[in-house]
Design a protein around this motif. Structure first.
Motif, PDB file in Angstrom:
ATOM      1  N   LEU A  31      34.706  52.775  40.634  1.00  0.00           N
ATOM      2  CA  LEU A  31      35.098  53.631  41.751  1.00  0.00           C
ATOM      3  C   LEU A  31      34.569  53.080  43.070  1.00  0.00           C
ATOM      4  CD1 LEU A  31      34.479  57.157  40.159  1.00  0.00           C
ATOM      5  CD2 LEU A  31      36.697  56.129  40.693  1.00  0.00           C
ATOM      6  N   GLN A  32      33.330  52.602  43.057  1.00  0.00           N
ATOM      7  CA  GLN A  32      32.748  52.074  44.287  1.00  0.00           C
ATOM      8  C   GLN A  32      33.485  50.821  44.754  1.00  0.00           C
ATOM      9  OE1 GLN A  32      28.509  51.402  44.215  1.00  0.00           O
ATOM     10  NE2 GLN A  32      28.422  51.347  46.451  1.00  0.00           N
ATOM     11  N   ARG A  33      33.816  49.935  43.820  1.00  0.00           N
ATOM     12  CA  ARG A  33      34.550  48.720  44.195  1.00  0.00           C
ATOM     13  C   ARG A  33      35.904  49.074  44.793  1.00  0.00           C
ATOM     14  NH1 ARG A  33      32.582  46.893  39.238  1.00  0.00           N
ATOM     15  NH2 ARG A  33      34.594  47.319  38.239  1.00  0.00           N
ATOM     16  N   PHE A  34      36.601  49.981  44.123  1.00  0.00           N
ATOM     17  CA  PHE A  34      37.927  50.348  44.611  1.00  0.00           C
ATOM     18  C   PHE A  34      37.851  51.000  45.988  1.00  0.00           C
ATOM     19  CE2 PHE A  34      40.891  54.003  45.029  1.00  0.00           C
ATOM     20  CZ  PHE A  34      41.998  53.266  45.420  1.00  0.00           C
ATOM     21  N   TYR A  35      36.979  51.985  46.146  1.00  0.00           N
ATOM     22  CA  TYR A  35      36.892  52.682  47.428  1.00  0.00           C
ATOM     23  C   TYR A  35      36.452  51.744  48.549  1.00  0.00           C
ATOM     24  CZ  TYR A  35      38.099  57.500  46.350  1.00  0.00           C
ATOM     25  OH  TYR A  35      38.798  58.645  46.047  1.00  0.00           O
ATOM     26  N   VAL A  55      46.103  50.245  45.565  1.00  0.00           N
ATOM     27  CA  VAL A  55      46.028  51.540  44.885  1.00  0.00           C
ATOM     28  C   VAL A  55      46.591  51.428  43.470  1.00  0.00           C
ATOM     29  CG1 VAL A  55      46.898  53.916  44.899  1.00  0.00           C
ATOM     30  CG2 VAL A  55      46.098  52.874  47.019  1.00  0.00           C
ATOM     31  N   ALA A  56      47.647  50.645  43.317  1.00  0.00           N
ATOM     32  CA  ALA A  56      48.290  50.496  42.006  1.00  0.00           C
ATOM     33  C   ALA A  56      47.363  49.861  40.975  1.00  0.00           C
ATOM     34  CB  ALA A  56      49.561  49.664  42.141  1.00  0.00           C
ATOM     35  N   THR A  57      46.353  49.128  41.428  1.00  0.00           N
ATOM     36  CA  THR A  57      45.417  48.509  40.487  1.00  0.00           C
ATOM     37  C   THR A  57      44.350  49.483  40.003  1.00  0.00           C
ATOM     38  OG1 THR A  57      43.853  47.762  42.206  1.00  0.00           O
ATOM     39  CG2 THR A  57      45.701  46.301  41.678  1.00  0.00           C
ATOM     40  N   ALA A  58      44.213  50.624  40.688  1.00  0.00           N
ATOM     41  CA  ALA A  58      43.133  51.562  40.359  1.00  0.00           C
ATOM     42  C   ALA A  58      43.629  52.905  39.842  1.00  0.00           C
ATOM     43  CB  ALA A  58      42.252  51.793  41.587  1.00  0.00           C
ATOM     44  N   LEU A  59      44.918  53.196  39.999  1.00  0.00           N
ATOM     45  CA  LEU A  59      45.475  54.466  39.552  1.00  0.00           C
ATOM     46  C   LEU A  59      46.511  54.233  38.461  1.00  0.00           C
ATOM     47  CD1 LEU A  59      44.244  55.307  42.342  1.00  0.00           C
ATOM     48  CD2 LEU A  59      46.154  56.911  42.562  1.00  0.00           C
ATOM     49  N   GLU A  62      51.354  57.383  36.876  1.00  0.00           N
ATOM     50  CA  GLU A  62      51.610  58.808  37.089  1.00  0.00           C
ATOM     51  C   GLU A  62      50.821  59.340  38.285  1.00  0.00           C
ATOM     52  OE1 GLU A  62      52.420  57.643  32.918  1.00  0.00           O
ATOM     53  OE2 GLU A  62      50.718  57.382  34.272  1.00  0.00           O
ATOM     54  N   ALA A  63      49.548  58.955  38.373  1.00  0.00           N
ATOM     55  CA  ALA A  63      48.717  59.403  39.493  1.00  0.00           C
ATOM     56  C   ALA A  63      49.191  58.782  40.800  1.00  0.00           C
ATOM     57  CB  ALA A  63      47.256  59.042  39.240  1.00  0.00           C
ATOM     58  N   HIS A  64      49.664  57.546  40.726  1.00  0.00           N
ATOM     59  CA  HIS A  64      50.170  56.866  41.922  1.00  0.00           C
ATOM     60  C   HIS A  64      51.387  57.603  42.473  1.00  0.00           C
ATOM     61  CE1 HIS A  64      50.914  52.645  43.869  1.00  0.00           C
ATOM     62  NE2 HIS A  64      50.737  53.605  44.752  1.00  0.00           N
ATOM     63  N   GLU A  65      52.284  58.009  41.592  1.00  0.00           N
ATOM     64  CA  GLU A  65      53.463  58.780  42.007  1.00  0.00           C
ATOM     65  C   GLU A  65      53.034  60.104  42.633  1.00  0.00           C
ATOM     66  OE1 GLU A  65      57.236  60.561  42.461  1.00  0.00           O
ATOM     67  OE2 GLU A  65      56.696  58.450  42.195  1.00  0.00           O
ATOM     68  N   LYS A  66      52.018  60.728  42.057  1.00  0.00           N
ATOM     69  CA  LYS A  66      51.531  62.014  42.565  1.00  0.00           C
ATOM     70  C   LYS A  66      50.951  61.868  43.967  1.00  0.00           C
ATOM     71  CE  LYS A  66      50.232  66.401  41.736  1.00  0.00           C
ATOM     72  NZ  LYS A  66      51.166  67.496  41.383  1.00  0.00           N
ATOM     73  N   VAL A  67      50.300  60.744  44.241  1.00  0.00           N
ATOM     74  CA  VAL A  67      49.679  60.516  45.549  1.00  0.00           C
ATOM     75  C   VAL A  67      50.705  60.640  46.668  1.00  0.00           C
ATOM     76  CG1 VAL A  67      48.753  58.677  47.031  1.00  0.00           C
ATOM     77  CG2 VAL A  67      47.659  59.191  44.857  1.00  0.00           C
ATOM     78  N   TYR A  68      51.898  60.066  46.468  1.00  0.00           N
ATOM     79  CA  TYR A  68      52.929  60.128  47.502  1.00  0.00           C
ATOM     80  C   TYR A  68      53.261  61.578  47.851  1.00  0.00           C
ATOM     81  CZ  TYR A  68      53.805  55.209  46.308  1.00  0.00           C
ATOM     82  OH  TYR A  68      53.677  53.868  46.080  1.00  0.00           O
ATOM     83  N   ASP A 130      43.372  58.851  36.883  1.00  0.00           N
ATOM     84  CA  ASP A 130      44.638  59.443  36.450  1.00  0.00           C
ATOM     85  C   ASP A 130      44.873  60.836  37.028  1.00  0.00           C
ATOM     86  OD1 ASP A 130      42.745  60.770  34.927  1.00  0.00           O
ATOM     87  OD2 ASP A 130      43.892  60.677  33.064  1.00  0.00           O
ATOM     88  N   PHE A 131      43.945  61.321  37.856  1.00  0.00           N
ATOM     89  CA  PHE A 131      44.180  62.594  38.542  1.00  0.00           C
ATOM     90  C   PHE A 131      43.214  62.726  39.703  1.00  0.00           C
ATOM     91  CE2 PHE A 131      43.752  67.149  39.345  1.00  0.00           C
ATOM     92  CZ  PHE A 131      45.082  67.547  39.375  1.00  0.00           C
ATOM     93  N   ILE A 132      43.727  63.229  40.822  1.00  0.00           N
ATOM     94  CA  ILE A 132      42.911  63.512  42.002  1.00  0.00           C
ATOM     95  C   ILE A 132      43.127  64.977  42.356  1.00  0.00           C
ATOM     96  CG2 ILE A 132      42.450  62.907  44.413  1.00  0.00           C
ATOM     97  CD1 ILE A 132      44.028  60.249  43.759  1.00  0.00           C
TER      98      ILE A 132
END
Length: 310
Positions: A31-35, A55-59, A62-68, A130-132
């Motif tokens: 999480l720290q690396r990604f953020y 973002v696609a490398t860390a989510l 399904e979660a990526h679609e939800k982000v939009y 997979d969820f935010i």
């Protein structure tokens, strides 16, 4: 006595080893690396598609679609709960485990800290988000935010107009709650199968007019997304106009609840049998999307103080 001392030393060493193993295998470093990379990509003004690839490398997909959809719903980045990120924000990153696969990421100085609960899973041996938790749920977390209370809705009921409308909406909203990476295609397929051509045309017109909610506005739900906690408020009742019904639900966003209502009717399909859903413009005017749940004035002041004017 020596035996007990030896056992104590072994137990202590084992405990330290277990702790080190847990820390090494914790998703917190991921999480720290990604953020860190994500915040720096914003600060360095990377192109949107470059940030999107990161973002696609860390989510999960399904979660990526939800982000939009969350961006369209709140006008803020759900990964940061901010509209922008100042230089050095990554240095304030903190993370802690909440329960099971739930973690809390915090950003900002203590007086202005933003806390974001999220869920982490493993896919192919690597960690992925997979969820935010949506901003309107604050610091809440738990499976009730990810569940699909309508999962058993798999077909429509053509026994009556009202039964058809309610069963269609349960099926349609279940698609939203399933968090599929192919959500757009699934919703389109349901509209093609169960809606009139007039409604399909109205949906395209309202979702593609200008930059309204970034193209995610759905005239069938008067919104850009749907939350499992809103399901209990879903209602259908006859409208004052004969043969029409009012679908309604309450959108709770952490502040004042927002009421949504959609005027619909069930049109008999003489060609293949059953019904098709028709959405009607209310009061003779084009339906106006309900305003997005914007950030509060307090949030705006905090963001202006922390990041300055942009």
């Amino acid at each position: 006595m020596k035996k007990y001392i030896l056992l104590f030393i072994v137990a202590l060493a084992l405990g330290q080893t277990t702790k080190m193993y847990a820390q090494k295998n914790s998703p917190i470093p991921f999480l720290q690396r990604f953020y860190t990379q994500y915040i720096r990509s914003i600060d360095r003004m990377f192109e949107q598609d470059q940030r999107d690839s990161l973002v696609a490398t860390a989510l999960t997909q399904e979660a990526h679609e939800k982000v939009y959809r969350l961006v369209a719903a709140t006008d803020a980045d759900p990964l940061l709960r901010m509209q922008d990120a100042r230089a050095g924000l990554e240095k304030t990153f903190r993370a802690r485990q909440l329960k099971d696969g739930w973690y809390e990421v915090s950003l900002g100085e203590p007086a202005e800290q933003v806390r974001i609960p999220l869920h982490v899973t493993t896919v192919g041996g690597r960690y992925l988000i997979d969820f935010i938790t949506p901003a309107w749920h604050g610091d809440a977390y738990g499976e009730h935010l990810r569940e699909n209370p309508l999962a058993q809705a798999t077909s429509v009921d053509n026994s009556s107009e009202q039964a058809f409308i309610l069963s269609f909406y349960r099926l349609y909203l279940s698609a939203y709650l399933s968090m599929s990476k192919d959500l757009g295609a699934i919703l389109s397929g349901l509209r093609e199968r169960y809606c009139t051509l007039t409604t399909i045309g109205l949906h395209h017109e309202r979702s593609e007019s200008g930059d309204m909610d970034d193209g995610y506005y759905d005239v069938l739900i008067d919104n850009v997304d749907f939350d499992p906690t809103w399901v209990s408020s879903l209602k259908i009742q006859p409208a004052t106009q004969g043969g029409r019904y009012l679908i309604s639900y309450m959108q709770t966003t952490g502040g004042q609840p927002i009421a949504h209502s959609i005027l619909v009717s069930a049109v008999k399909n003489d060609f293949v049998g059953g019904y098709r859903l028709e959405v009607h413009k209310q009061d003779g005017a084009a339906p106006v999307p309900t305003p997005k749940p914007r950030i509060t004035e307090e949030d705006a002041r905090r963001m202006q103080h922390q990041y300055g004017d942009h």
